[in-house]
Design an enzyme around this catalytic site. Structure first.
Site, short mmCIF file in Angstrom:
data_model
loop_
_atom_site.label_atom_id
_atom_site.label_comp_id
_atom_site.label_asym_id
_atom_site.label_seq_id
_atom_site.Cartn_x
_atom_site.Cartn_y
_atom_site.Cartn_z
N ASN A 37 0.81 -1.22 0.00
CA ASN A 37 0.00 0.00 0.00
C ASN A 37 0.84 1.27 0.00
OD1 ASN A 37 0.56 -1.08 2.71
ND2 ASN A 37 -0.41 0.79 3.44
N HIS A 38 2.12 1.18 0.37
CA HIS A 38 2.97 2.37 0.37
C HIS A 38 3.63 2.61 -0.99
CE1 HIS A 38 2.59 3.36 4.59
NE2 HIS A 38 2.76 2.09 4.89
N HIS A 126 -1.65 -8.58 0.07
CA HIS A 126 -1.22 -7.47 0.91
C HIS A 126 -2.43 -6.60 1.22
CE1 HIS A 126 2.13 -4.80 2.35
NE2 HIS A 126 1.15 -3.91 2.28
N HIS A 154 1.11 -6.91 4.83
CA HIS A 154 0.49 -5.69 5.35
C HIS A 154 0.40 -5.66 6.88
CE1 HIS A 154 -1.63 -1.95 5.21
NE2 HIS A 154 -2.70 -2.45 5.79
N HIS A 156 1.47 -6.07 10.60
CA HIS A 156 2.82 -5.94 11.15
C HIS A 156 3.17 -6.99 12.20
CE1 HIS A 156 3.47 -1.43 9.92
NE2 HIS A 156 3.04 -2.20 8.93
#
Length: 418
Positions: A37-38, A126, A154, A156
């Site tokens: 997503n980043h 993800h 995704h 953590h």
């Protein structure tokens, strides 16, 4: 890695083949990766950071979605000896959109034509795994039951040991982040990577602990749980609380030093977080002054100590809705314990009819406010408003609506219902 590749389905781009089959490149260990997503592909060409590495021949970017309406996931097929692996992947997609695609049966996972049941089916995803809202995650049961192993990114927290989904009968491994990225309990779990071995349809995942990760210890204390040590009515109770907190930090530092022995490459200064619930009449004290005592011993002196009043977090709520004035008058550390999406949802449910927002939806506004608060995307709300305004104007032009307020309101209402 396979001796030869049977079929390849990589992202359409400047480097649409696997790097280790290029005679101009010398690749020892090929890397296959979906985007997260980043590094979401954006812009006219739909490019992301992984595409730079892919064009340079350093890795293989797969799992890109070219359509927002439907998703066909074609696997990368690998073979080594008699073992065949079908590698599926979906790069990060907004959870709400992908959730809707699954519900509407718009996600298709293509199977190999030959010997369909002889392949070990590995899926890389993800997305949010834990539920953050009604549709802001992907339920495990949405995934196809022919899969053997799902590698879930995704999230953590390290939950790398494969866990069987009893409904779909596949296994899920969640490696988690390789370093601590936030001071939350899930990040305090020991970090691992996994070495997956596959033979035929059988697998084995070896957990490998990471020894050079900066240590992170977190502890919660509730002051009301220690009536024998202090009470709000005692004189100088704040000094006693401060000494108690200092003792707890010292204990965590001692524990961290014991764990670090034998691993000289581990960073010397650990991350420490002490969360103090001071409900019941206790007073907080200056955290910056407290942290100065540990400035040379911890990696995060500025946010070492965190005061909360979880039992009183709903003081700003009223039976008929949210008292925003009461919330704004309280310390920001307490207000932020409420999820911004909940505040937006409460507004849409409780605002008077003549004060309701008609063009901006609860879901869109909640997402924009969340990005504004969590990611400091300062243009998120403005971009949402501009997008929705432009969309509405385009709709009205296509409908050839007369420029009267009543007609416009009527058409907008019809358009929203449609």
């Amino acid at each position: 890695t396979g001796d030869h590749i049977v079929q390849c389905s990589l992202s359409a781009g400047q480097f649409p083949w696997v790097n280790y089959q290029d005679e101009n490149l010398n690749i020892s260990i090929p890397v296959f990766s979906v985007h997260g997503n980043h590094d979401d592909p954006t812009g006219a060409d739909g490019l992301c950071a992984l595409d730079l590495l892919s064009c340079a021949g350093m890795l293989n970017h797969f799992g890109r979605s070219l359509s927002v309406e439907k998703l066909e996931i074609s696997p990368v097929l690998l073979q080594k000896g008699s073992t065949q692996i079908a590698l599926y992947g979906i790069g990060s997609i907004p959870d709400e959109r992908l959730y809707r695609m699954f519900v509407n049966n718009q996600v298709t996972m293509l199977r190999p034509r030959e010997d369909e049941n002889s392949w070990f089916n590995l899926f890389v995803i993800h997305q949010n795994r834990s539920k953050h809202g009604a549709t802001n995650y992907i339920p495990e049961q949405f995934l196809d039951d022919f899969l053997d192993l799902v590698v879930w990114g995704h999230e953590h927290e390290c939950k790398i040991a494969p866990v069987r989904n009893e409904q779909q009968l596949f296994y899920i491994t969640q490696p988690g982040s390789s370093v601590v990225t936030s001071l939350s309990p899930g990040e305090a779990v020991k970090k691992h990577i996994g070495l997956l071995r596959v033979k035929g349809r059988k697998m084995n995942l070896q957990k490998i602990p990471l020894h050079t990760v900066r240590q992170f210890l977190i502890q919660d204390i509730t002051l009301m749980d220690y009536p024998d040590i202090f009470s709000p009515e005692q004189p100088n109770v704040t000094h006693k609380v401060q000494a108690f907190c200092q003792q707890k930090v010292e204990e965590m530092l001692e524990e961290a030093e014991k764990e670090r022995l034998g691993n000289p490459q581990t960073p010397e200064k650990p991350l420490i977080r002490l969360r103090v619930d001071y409900s019941g009449g206790f007073e907080s004290f200056n955290t910056m002054r407290f942290s100065q005592k540990f400035v040379d011993r911890v990696a995060n002196p500025k946010d070492l100590l965190h005061f909360t009043r979880q039992r009183e977090a709903k003081d700003g709520m009223r039976d008929e809705g949210i008292d925003f004035e009461a919330l704004l008058s309280r310390p920001s550390s307490e207000v932020l314990q409420l999820r911004v999406e909940d505040l937006v949802k409460e507004y849409f449910q409780t605002a008077e009819k003549n004060m309701q927002l008609s063009l901006l939806t609860e879901q869109g506004m909640g997402k924009a406010v969340q990005e504004f608060v969590d990611k400091e995307e300062r243009d998120a709300i403005e971009e949402l408003i501009s997008y929705q305004l432009e969309k509405t104007q385009r709709y009205l032009r296509e409908r050839h609506v007369e420029a009267s307020e009543e007609k416009i309101d009527e058409e907008v209402s019809v358009g929203l219902r449609g």
